[in-house]
Design a protein around this motif. Structure first.
Motif, PDB file in Angstrom:
ATOM      1  N   MET A 176      85.113 -95.909  10.705  1.00 43.91           N
ATOM      2  CA  MET A 176      83.852 -95.376  11.198  1.00 43.91           C
ATOM      3  C   MET A 176      82.968 -94.810  10.092  1.00 43.91           C
ATOM      4  N   THR A 177      83.561 -94.152   9.128  1.00 41.28           N
ATOM      5  CA  THR A 177      82.760 -93.548   8.059  1.00 41.28           C
ATOM      6  C   THR A 177      82.830 -94.332   6.760  1.00 41.28           C
TER       7      THR A 177
ATOM      8  N   THR B 108      92.904 -91.009  10.016  1.00 39.66           N
ATOM      9  CA  THR B 108      92.808 -92.039   8.977  1.00 39.66           C
ATOM     10  C   THR B 108      92.029 -93.250   9.484  1.00 39.66           C
ATOM     11  N   TRP B 109      92.344 -93.694  10.703  1.00 41.91           N
ATOM     12  CA  TRP B 109      91.630 -94.841  11.284  1.00 41.91           C
ATOM     13  C   TRP B 109      90.139 -94.537  11.427  1.00 41.91           C
TER      14      TRP B 109
ATOM     15  N   VAL C 219      86.737 -78.090   9.259  1.00 46.15           N
ATOM     16  CA  VAL C 219      85.901 -77.489   8.215  1.00 46.15           C
ATOM     17  C   VAL C 219      85.285 -78.573   7.336  1.00 46.15           C
ATOM     18  N   ALA C 220      86.076 -79.608   6.995  1.00 44.81           N
ATOM     19  CA  ALA C 220      85.566 -80.677   6.136  1.00 44.81           C
ATOM     20  C   ALA C 220      84.435 -81.452   6.806  1.00 44.81           C
ATOM     21  N   VAL C 221      84.567 -81.715   8.097  1.00 47.87           N
ATOM     22  CA  VAL C 221      83.574 -82.529   8.808  1.00 47.87           C
ATOM     23  C   VAL C 221      82.278 -81.764   9.051  1.00 47.87           C
TER      24      VAL C 221
ATOM     25  N   GLY D 128      88.322 -89.673   2.667  1.00 46.60           N
ATOM     26  CA  GLY D 128      88.376 -88.228   2.507  1.00 46.60           C
ATOM     27  C   GLY D 128      86.982 -87.621   2.512  1.00 46.60           C
ATOM     28  N   ARG D 129      86.941 -86.299   2.453  1.00 46.49           N
ATOM     29  CA  ARG D 129      85.668 -85.582   2.475  1.00 46.49           C
ATOM     30  C   ARG D 129      85.693 -84.450   1.466  1.00 46.49           C
TER      31      ARG D 129
END
Length: 317
Positions: A133-134, A127-128, A72-74, A138-139
């Motif tokens: 990558m981002t 977490t990695w 949902v967050a992504v 958190g989001r």
């Protein structure tokens, strides 16, 4: 006799209908409390759906719960909310099938260790990915979902979970699972497809757990791995199911409701020590109530009734 099955169904419908009106009767804190309680009732029921009849102790609850929340967050900014839930359920199903095909041949402590390791592996991978990558950890989740909407969705999911548990327990599918839980060798000689049944039930249980995480995600607004993949979720779900009785239909409910209220009280009054208290409680449950509160009550009720029955039988002779 035809009225007997209808009475429990009518009572169940009245209870669900009454619970649906709770948001109109309590304040914001009451709704938040009920959201947490319904979430754990559903988690414990879904856990017991698989682990109860098969006796496979799974600690992977938080892995699927976190997958639902992070899905949902992504995708919250690119997908509509109903589609978010479908995507979360689909991802949870795929992961459950892969994990089930890999591990359901294990048994006992090996399965427990693997599922605990799986939850930690998923948390570390997320977490990695977030850090490397981002560039974030958190989001944020901004969805037009009210606490009342979350409550009603969880109530619907809890109702569906309960009905599925009831239907499975009354079916040949449920009978086969009980045979598997008693002795897999006997089940195999009876012609039961053990691998397929265990995989199907594990996948169903995991999808429900994933949906609980997905539905609850908007209430946090901000999600990070330490929140979504908190191992406390797995251990609390396990303790709740065992407390009520994982082999009883109502067991997870009787375990989840009082233990959740106790957890809330302990976390508010003993924030630095409640985990120790919960650990001691888990040990006490294993030694004192290994089959749950309902089984303990049934045994003592039958013992209490026995002395009253014997004199009556002797007098009749």
């Amino acid at each position: 006799m035809s009225r007997i099955p209808r009475l429990p169904a009518l009572f169940f419908a009245l209870v669900i209908g009454s619970l649906a009106f709770v948001p109109y009767l309590v304040g914001p804190y009451g709704v938040t409390l009920m959201i947490g309680m319904l979430g754990y009732v559903t988690l414990a029921s879904a856990w017991a759906m698989f682990s109860g009849p098969t006796r496979y102790v799974s600690l992977a609850t938080v892995a699927f719960f976190g997958i639902g929340a992070y899905t949902v967050a992504v995708f919250s900014e690119s997908l509509s909310y109903p589609l978010l839930l479908l995507v979360a359920a689909a991802i949870g199903l795929v992961v459950a099938v892969v994990v089930g095909l890999s591990t359901l041949r294990l048994a006992g402590v090996y399965f427990v260790i693997f599922t605990f390791g799986l939850a930690e592996l998923v948390r570390q991978l997320v977490t990695w990915y977030e850090v490397n990558m981002t560039g974030t950890l958190g989001r944020y989740i901004f969805l037009p979902v009210t606490p009342e909407g979350i409550y009603w969705q969880l109530l619907a999911l809890a109702t569906v979970t309960f009905l599925l548990s009831f239907a499975i327990g009354r079916s040949r599918f449920g009978l086969a699972l009980k045979v598997i839980g008693d002795d897999e060798v006997v089940a195999r000689h009876c012609g039961i497809d053990i691998a397929r049944l265990k995989l199907a039930l594990f996948a169903l249980s995991s999808v429900i757990i994933t949906l609980v995480g997905a539905i609850q995600a908007p209430r946090w607004t901000y999600v990070e791995p330490s929140i979504a993949f908190n191992p406390t979720v797995s251990f609390l779900t396990l303790i709740m199911a065992l407390l009520g009785g994982a082999n009883r239909l109502y067991g997870p409910i009787f375990g989840a409701v009082p233990l959740f209220l106790l957890f809330e009280w302990l976390s508010a009054n003993f924030p630095n020590h409640y985990s120790i208290i919960l650990g001691l409680l888990f040990i006490a449950i294993v030694f004192v109530l290994p089959r749950g509160v309902l089984a303990f009550a049934e045994e003592h009720w039958s013992r209490w009734r026995r002395p009253a029955i014997k004199p009556a039988a002797g007098g009749a002779q």
